[in-house]
Design a protein around this motif. Structure first.
Motif, PDB file in Angstrom:
ATOM      1  N   LEU A  77      -1.362   1.466  34.734  1.00 42.82           N
ATOM      2  CA  LEU A  77      -1.828   0.209  34.127  1.00 42.82           C
ATOM      3  C   LEU A  77      -1.402   0.081  32.668  1.00 42.82           C
ATOM      4  N   ASN A  78      -1.260   1.222  31.983  1.00 44.30           N
ATOM      5  CA  ASN A  78      -0.868   1.184  30.580  1.00 44.30           C
ATOM      6  C   ASN A  78       0.638   1.258  30.372  1.00 44.30           C
ATOM      7  N   ILE A 206     -11.409  -5.590  35.259  1.00 45.95           N
ATOM      8  CA  ILE A 206     -12.465  -4.601  35.554  1.00 45.95           C
ATOM      9  C   ILE A 206     -11.836  -3.222  35.743  1.00 45.95           C
ATOM     10  N   LEU A 207     -10.720  -3.197  36.476  1.00 43.47           N
ATOM     11  CA  LEU A 207     -10.022  -1.927  36.706  1.00 43.47           C
ATOM     12  C   LEU A 207      -9.588  -1.294  35.395  1.00 43.47           C
ATOM     13  N   LYS A 208      -9.013  -2.113  34.526  1.00 45.09           N
ATOM     14  CA  LYS A 208      -8.503  -1.575  33.261  1.00 45.09           C
ATOM     15  C   LYS A 208      -9.617  -0.905  32.475  1.00 45.09           C
ATOM     16  N   ARG A 209     -10.793  -1.548  32.461  1.00 44.43           N
ATOM     17  CA  ARG A 209     -11.916  -0.951  31.729  1.00 44.43           C
ATOM     18  C   ARG A 209     -12.421   0.298  32.440  1.00 44.43           C
ATOM     19  N   HIS A 210     -12.493   0.175  33.773  1.00 49.46           N
ATOM     20  CA  HIS A 210     -13.063   1.265  34.577  1.00 49.46           C
ATOM     21  C   HIS A 210     -12.261   2.560  34.440  1.00 49.46           C
ATOM     22  N   PHE A 211     -10.938   2.436  34.414  1.00 47.23           N
ATOM     23  CA  PHE A 211     -10.101   3.638  34.411  1.00 47.23           C
ATOM     24  C   PHE A 211      -9.622   4.044  33.021  1.00 47.23           C
ATOM     25  N   ALA A 212     -10.046   3.306  31.988  1.00 49.46           N
ATOM     26  CA  ALA A 212      -9.516   3.560  30.647  1.00 49.46           C
ATOM     27  C   ALA A 212      -9.768   4.991  30.192  1.00 49.46           C
ATOM     28  N   ARG A 213     -10.864   5.586  30.632  1.00 46.59           N
ATOM     29  CA  ARG A 213     -11.156   6.923  30.103  1.00 46.59           C
ATOM     30  C   ARG A 213     -10.446   8.054  30.857  1.00 46.59           C
ATOM     31  N   TYR A 214      -9.692   7.719  31.894  1.00 45.75           N
ATOM     32  CA  TYR A 214      -8.984   8.761  32.663  1.00 45.75           C
ATOM     33  C   TYR A 214      -7.657   9.107  31.977  1.00 45.75           C
ATOM     34  N   SER A 215      -7.755   9.651  30.781  1.00 45.83           N
ATOM     35  CA  SER A 215      -6.550  10.007  30.016  1.00 45.83           C
ATOM     36  C   SER A 215      -6.000  11.335  30.518  1.00 45.83           C
ATOM     37  N   LEU A 238       5.451   6.596  39.426  1.00 46.66           N
ATOM     38  CA  LEU A 238       5.786   5.276  38.871  1.00 46.66           C
ATOM     39  C   LEU A 238       7.285   5.000  38.987  1.00 46.66           C
ATOM     40  N   ARG A 239       8.072   6.015  38.669  1.00 45.71           N
ATOM     41  CA  ARG A 239       9.530   5.857  38.711  1.00 45.71           C
ATOM     42  C   ARG A 239      10.019   5.526  40.121  1.00 45.71           C
ATOM     43  N   ASN A 240       9.329   6.078  41.111  1.00 48.19           N
ATOM     44  CA  ASN A 240       9.761   5.888  42.495  1.00 48.19           C
ATOM     45  C   ASN A 240       8.989   4.784  43.202  1.00 48.19           C
ATOM     46  N   SER A 241       8.482   3.827  42.447  1.00 50.73           N
ATOM     47  CA  SER A 241       7.846   2.660  43.045  1.00 50.73           C
ATOM     48  C   SER A 241       8.509   1.433  42.447  1.00 50.73           C
ATOM     49  N   GLY A 242       8.506   0.348  43.208  1.00 46.59           N
ATOM     50  CA  GLY A 242       9.129  -0.880  42.724  1.00 46.59           C
ATOM     51  C   GLY A 242       9.830  -1.595  43.862  1.00 46.59           C
ATOM     52  N   ALA A 243      10.580  -2.638  43.516  1.00 47.33           N
ATOM     53  CA  ALA A 243      11.239  -3.439  44.546  1.00 47.33           C
ATOM     54  C   ALA A 243      12.205  -2.602  45.376  1.00 47.33           C
ATOM     55  N   ASP A 244      12.800  -1.609  44.728  1.00 38.16           N
ATOM     56  CA  ASP A 244      13.896  -0.864  45.322  1.00 38.16           C
ATOM     57  C   ASP A 244      13.493   0.518  45.831  1.00 38.16           C
TER      58      ASP A 244
END
Ligand code: SF4
Ligand code: SF4
Lengths: 888, 303
Positions: A77-78, A206-215, A238-244
């Motif tokens: 998300l970040n 809501i998700l962004k706030r909920h997971f913000a502390r999972y650093s 992350l690198r292996n996700s996307g349109a391709d």
């Protein structure tokens, strides 16, 4: 997803599973993917045979999975990539509920220090005080905020039909000709959305706030995995996700067997939806099921809480008094589940045949109802209190199951016990030579249970179908007659049903009418070319034909798919999801064995048959972009072809617009619904969804990041500590799930160690080895398997061994508040010490295949485990608890 | 389709010259014989499932160790409770843990088997002619001709052969001679879920193995190499060869597998004479003992 599809993945994360050891055959696909260049990652407390075949092994403490996954979610998300790449933004806003606005009443764990809004006090039901509940959520505040306009201009939610306990319900009336009016009456106004996903109450915010502390730092603190290692995993995903590119996850019971197991899986689903890895080739979540047909055993369930095809079991503690009540409470008016009345009426026809009529509500009143949690541990808890008289134990070995000594003690209270298995298992023999008998604490003469043993056939000795983890039915043939009196489980239950029917034939009690009317006709007809059956086995084909369904008026007319099901009694179908496997009297599609030609992209559609409708990849509409084009050439699977003609409307004769969903797979979508189609106002079922709503089983057609209904322990995953843990929860004041299940709470045989108990300083997990199967009831009797892993062992790190003066192969004593057992030490650096919240914690692990019967014998590892579990599905927490290890 | 395994089909004779050890009497047969067949075992995709070990025992009806599999103790050596190839175990999965510290290291697995050496020491020393080279260029022991003298046991540089405790004769992998003669692949490679064990014509396997090494090297596994694939290497090459990622010794394999001796009369010739002159059997055993001594003096032995 399914194992075969993992070959299309660019990255595979195996977590909560030891796939290479426990699913070695399916593991050929990840191996092949890796050969093609995919990155394989294993996240696990132990370095196993799976880790050995992966690029990255990330060690984490058992029970800290949500912290790890939450960390990836926060990282995604970040990330600049996720926020900039139009693929992610489009997938999230169009195909998930990221843009949906949640009720302002909703309070997150962030607001309430570890609990969600709606937690209520709980009192155990006096009628069945064995459900193990410790708390309850009222999910009202978790709902979507809805527009003011009522039901797309249609009728209001019917207050009479609302599932409010204690409400006034209409007296049982004859079933209506069609249930459509009821379904329409259940419609609610559409949810409010903000396509920009900026509204503070929308799911994404809501998700962004909920997971913000999972650093990454917190991940390291909670899981023990070094933050660099964690970041390596998060980046690869992350690198292996996307349109391709697509990433898949594989899990097994090391995710389910926790007090928050369902939430761990939900957390992964959330991540995969955010990354657009759902409904696409090489994406998704591979739920690795254990037994050859365990998928089948939930489809045609041996579960207490559901009936065929994932419909909820009628319940005495739900507003299920009449069929109308049941359908009003259970039917979701939009999405494909709006057809539930058709599934249910066809199911009741399969139960009661011609006796089921509109006048008697298709025999609904004859159907049994549950009165609480009747899962394994709830049943054992009741048995321990002497509330259960007898047990049929078929293909199961409770004497070596969770908190085994408590289960053996419970079984000693039975009047009768039937064990049907291949060998005299520990369960069959516990009354004679169980640990309590051999150590003298219990005398055989004091046990009043009458024990019956029925020898079972092996798989090559009968024909039938398996449903594997791919939802694929594959027919298997019989190779040999079974020896002696060995019979199939089907034979056993069919005979039992016949005997019970005969017993109740003359009863005048209303409660026995169900047996009297039960459709029970699977006798084998003499068939030319088929040897006469001396074993009196029922006809497996007749059973599968009934599961598939046929026209009530003509049993020779098989149904070709569930679109043919009716809610007026004219169709009979035991399990709607299997409808289509046997589309004609002589066409058993599960017996097909035609592979795709090499080199041609395809989904092996002529090999066996997968429910639903032979689709191999669920929700595959998501493999195309909103306009219906493949997201990329590399990930092409199902797409919209606007040139395919559709002929004439069969009713009006008018020409219909061209255009169709096509592809390598059976499209999981309304075949002719154009990508730009809008929902029909006031419509029910699929007509209420648009051409860009791929998740057709969901009422809003969206993948749910936030889960407003269906879960009892919260709409979002939260890291809670396992019930037995060496540390306090580092996220919230709330230590464990506020609603986990704790059966036989307060009983000495189910004592739980308090947090950080110095008597039990080690974290332990339990698992399987390739060489044995489950409790060993199918492997410890076989010489060629017994010799491969002959003895029970505990894997301990070199550090712990040194601290405790333990050498490799020494006998050690392992203890928990419940029990203590003996095993050999296998000292290895494949497990070891972790730093959790600044505390050094030794992680150990034990396989649980042993018992005292068979060729390879050893103590029962499960004697260490407890009766606590997940509140959604009542599975135990056998994967993470605490223990002590000493030299014996 | 890297997973589509070729099934042994009777194929035209190999262009490869007949193996030196092939009996002259077999020469005419060789002309019509199928190609040399073998195993390529890619240890980098072995998951240590032991399916090969079990499939081998099931197909070849080999006994479990101990008292029918009962009363056995674990070895404490990783997940390896078999420990060695023997007359009862013709496939053996090795587990090598290399973990200098917790969670840091690697776990190597390798399914070991008879190498079906092109110049097979066991065959060379066998005094009775029980060990033969088949039309597939594999090495097999004929139980009915074996007199249990144990010469082959000492001659094999890999420690493959042992006395089967049921038959009392020397036994080892036959590359499922009964299966491959009817066009089936051996039980182990058939059972292997990841195709770590691949069966096929040697020439094809060598090409495939070379490509796999190149792929692994390109993916960063610089230590990947083939053991025994070189026909100009020791023993004329091994018809069961391996892809390894560490030194041979790590896997319990000799770096330079050797014929027990070069200056002794070839056992196969002796065995021909021996067939006519049974009185010489004692003398041959004496020779075998000498061979053993030479071998022990000359360094590493398998396992
Ligand atoms: S490996 Fe040993 S047993 Fe096999 S052929 Fe070579 S010498 Fe003979
Ligand atoms: S069957 Fe294949 S993967 Fe399994 S141990 Fe043998 S070689 Fe390895």
């Amino acid at each position: 997803m399914h194992p075969r599809d993992m070959v299309h993945s660019d990255c595979i994360v195996i977590m909560g599973s030891n796939m290479a050891e426990c699913h070695p055959v399916a593991f050929r696909w990840p191996v092949q993917a890796r050969m093609n260049g995919a990155t394989l990652i294993h996240v696990d407390p132990r370095f196993t045979r799976t880790s050995a075949n992966c690029d990255i092994h990330a060690p984490i403490r058992a029970g800290s999975d949500i912290a790890f996954l939450g960390g990836i979610i926060n990282h995604v998300l970040n990330s600049q990539r996720w926020n900039d790449d139009p693929f992610f933004q489009t997938f999230a806003s169009m195909y998930t509920n990221a843009a949906t606005i949640i009720s302002p009443e909703f309070k997150d764990t962030e607001d309430l220090d570890g609990i969600f809004s709606g937690l209520t006090a709980f009192t155990e039901d006096p009628q069945w005080p064995y459900s193990g509940e410790v708390g309850n959520y009222n999910p009202e505040s978790w709902q979507y905020a809805r527009t003011a306009s009522a039901g797309n201009g249609e009728s209001q939610h019917n207050p009479v039909a609302a599932p409010a306990a204690g409400g006034v319900r209409p007296a049982a009336a004859p079933a209506p000709k069609s249930w459509d009016a009821l379904v329409h009456s259940l419609l609610k106004p559409p949810p409010r959305t903000d396509r920009t996903m900026r509204d503070p109450h929308c799911v994404l915010q809501i998700l962004k706030r909920h997971f913000a502390r999972y650093s990454p730092e917190l991940v390291e603190q909670v899981t023990g995995c070094p933050s660099e290692k964690f970041l390596q995993v998060a980046e690869a995903v992350l690198r292996n996700s996307g349109a391709d590119r697509t990433t898949s996850f594989a899990y097994a019971v090391a995710w389910t067997q926790h007090t928050d197991g369902v939430q761990i899986i939900g957390c992964c689903a959330l991540l995969q939806l955010l990354l657009g890895n759902m409904g696409r080739p090489g994406g998704g979540i591979m739920a690795l099921r254990g037994h050859a047909a365990i998928q089948g055993s939930t489809d045609i369930p041996t579960l207490y809480h559901s009936i065929h095809g994932y419909m909820n079991h009628p319940s005495a503690i739900q507003p299920h008094d009449t069929l109308h009540d049941y359908l009003a409470a259970e039917t979701v008016p939009t999405g494909y589940w709006a057809n539930q009345p058709k599934f249910m009426v066809s199911y009741l026809k399969s139960m009661y045949g011609d006796a089921a009529t509109a006048a008697n509500n298709w025999g609904y009143d004859w159907h049994p109802k549950i009165i609480g949690d009747h899962s394994h541990l709830a049943t054992m808890s009741a048995m321990a209190e002497g509330k259960i008289k007898g047990m049929l134990c078929v293909g199961q070995n409770p004497a070596t199951s969770l908190n085994g000594s408590a289960q053996r003690a419970a079984m000693r209270k039975l009047d009768w016990l039937v064990v049907k298995d291949n060998w005299l298992t520990e369960t069959a023999m516990q009354w004679k030579n169980g640990p309590e008998i051999t150590d003298g604490t219990v005398k055989v003469a004091d046990i009043a249970t009458e024990v019956f043993f029925f020898p079972s056939t092996q798989v090559g000795e009968y024909e039938g179908s398996f449903t594997n983890t791919h939802r694929m039915l594959q027919w298997h043939s019989k190779a040999a007659d079974p020896p002696g009196d060995c019979r199939t489980d089907t034979w056993f239950y069919y005979r039992l049903g016949k005997i019970l029917k005969a017993r109740y034939a003359s009863s005048t009690l209303p409660r026995d009418e169900g047996f009297q009317h039960l459709l029970w006709d699977f006798d084998r007809d003499p068939e030319p070319g088929r040897a006469p059956d001396v074993l009196a086995e029922p006809d497996e084909h007749k059973i599968l034909r009934e599961i598939n369904g046929y026209q009530s008026a003509d049993p020779s007319k098989q149904l070709s798919g569930y679109a043919e099901l009716k809610d007026d009694g004219s169709t009979l179908c035991a399990s709607w999801i299997y409808c289509g496997v046997y589309p004609a009297w002589d066409r058993n599609l599960s017996a097909r064995r035609i592979p795709d030609p090499p080199g041609v992209p395809g989904a092996e559609l002529n090999w066996g048959w997968s429910w639903p409708s032979n689709r191999r990849l669920l929700y595959n509409r998501a493999s195309a972009d909103p306009a219906g084009n493949p997201w990329s050439e590399r990930k092409r699977w199902v797409w919209w072809d606007k040139s395919v003609p559709n002929g004439q409307n069969p009713v009006t004769g008018a020409a219909t617009a061209p255009g169709r969903w096509v592809g390598y797979d059976v499209p999981d979508f309304n075949l002719t619904l154009a990508p730009n189609a809008k929902p029909k106002p006031g419509a029910i079922g699929l007509d209420a969804l648009s051409g860009t709503d791929p998740f057709i089983m969901k009422p809003d057609g969206k993948g749910w990041l936030f889960v407003p209904t269906g879960l009892v322990d919260g709409p979002l995953p939260v890291h809670y500590e396992p019930v037995e843990s060496p540390v306090h929860n580092q996220l919230y004041a709330r230590q464990s799930s506020p609603v986990f299940k704790w059966w036989s709470r307060g009983k000495p045989y189910n004592a739980i160690a308090p947090v950080g108990d110095p008597r039990f300083p080690c974290v332990i997990t339990t698992y399987r080895l390739t060489e044995h199967y489950l409790s060993g009831a199918m492997s410890r009797w076989l010489p060629h398997l017994a010799e491969l892993q002959p003895e029970l062992f505990i894997e301990i790190g070199a550090g712990l061994a040194q601290e405790r003066g333990i050498s490799n192969l020494d006998f050690v004593k392992i203890s928990t508040p419940r029990h203590q057992i003996r095993a050999r030490a296998l000292v290895t650096n494949r497990v070891g010490v972790m730093t959790i919240g600044g505390k050094r914690v030794h992680h150990v692990g034990m396989p649980w295949h042993w018992g005292w019967q068979g060729l390879a014998v050893g103590d029962v590892t499960n004697d260490l485990t407890s009766w606590v579990g997940d509140p959604n599905v009542s599975i135990h927490e056998g994967k993470a608890f605490v223990c002590n290890v000493e030299k014996a | 389709m890297p997973f589509a395994l070729p099934i042994a089909q009777p194929a035209p004779a190999s262009p490869r010259p007949p193996a030196p050890a092939r009996a002259a009497a077999n020469a005419s047969l060789a002309a019509a014989a199928p190609e040399p067949m073998g195993f390529f075992t890619d240890t980098t995709v072995c998951i240590g499932c032991k399916a090969c070990e079990v499939a081998c025992k099931e197909w070849n009806q080999l006994p479990a160790r101990g008292d029918g599999g009962a009363h056995l103790e674990m070895s404490g050596q990783s997940y390896d409770n078999t420990l060695t190839l023997s007359g009862d175990t013709w496939r053996h999965v090795k587990f090598i843990e290399q973990f200098p510290e917790p969670y840091h290291g690697r776990w190597l697995m390798m399914s070991d088997v008879c190498k079906h050496c092109v110049q097979a020491p066991c065959l060379e020393v066998c005094p009775t002619g029980a060990i033969i080279r088949t039309e597939f260029d594999t090495v097999a022991i004929q139980s009915d001709t074996c007199n249990g003298c144990r010469d082959c046991i000492s001659a094999c540089p890999f420690g493959v052969i042992e006395i089967n405790h049921v038959s009392g004769t020397a036994q080892k992998c036959t590359m499922c001679y009964d299966r491959i003669s009817v066009g089936l692949e051996p039980a182990c490679s058939k059972a292997c879920p990841t195709d770590s064990i691949q069966f096929g014509p040697i020439s094809e396997l060598r090409t495939r193995a070379g490509a796999r090494v190149a792929q692994l090297q390109a993916q960063g596994e610089k230590g990947a190499y083939l053991y025994g694939a070189d026909p100009t290497g020791p023993l004329g090459g091994l018809n069961a060869f391996f892809l390894l990622v560490d030194e041979p010794e790590v896997y319990g394999l000799p770096r330079e597998p050797k014929m027990p001796t070069r200056n002794l009369v070839r056992g196969s010739m002796l065995s021909t004479i021996g067939a006519f002159m049974m009185a010489f059997v004692g003398a041959l055993s004496l020779r075998a003992r000498r061979i053993t001594e030479v071998q022990q003096a000359s360094g590493p032995k398998g396992e």
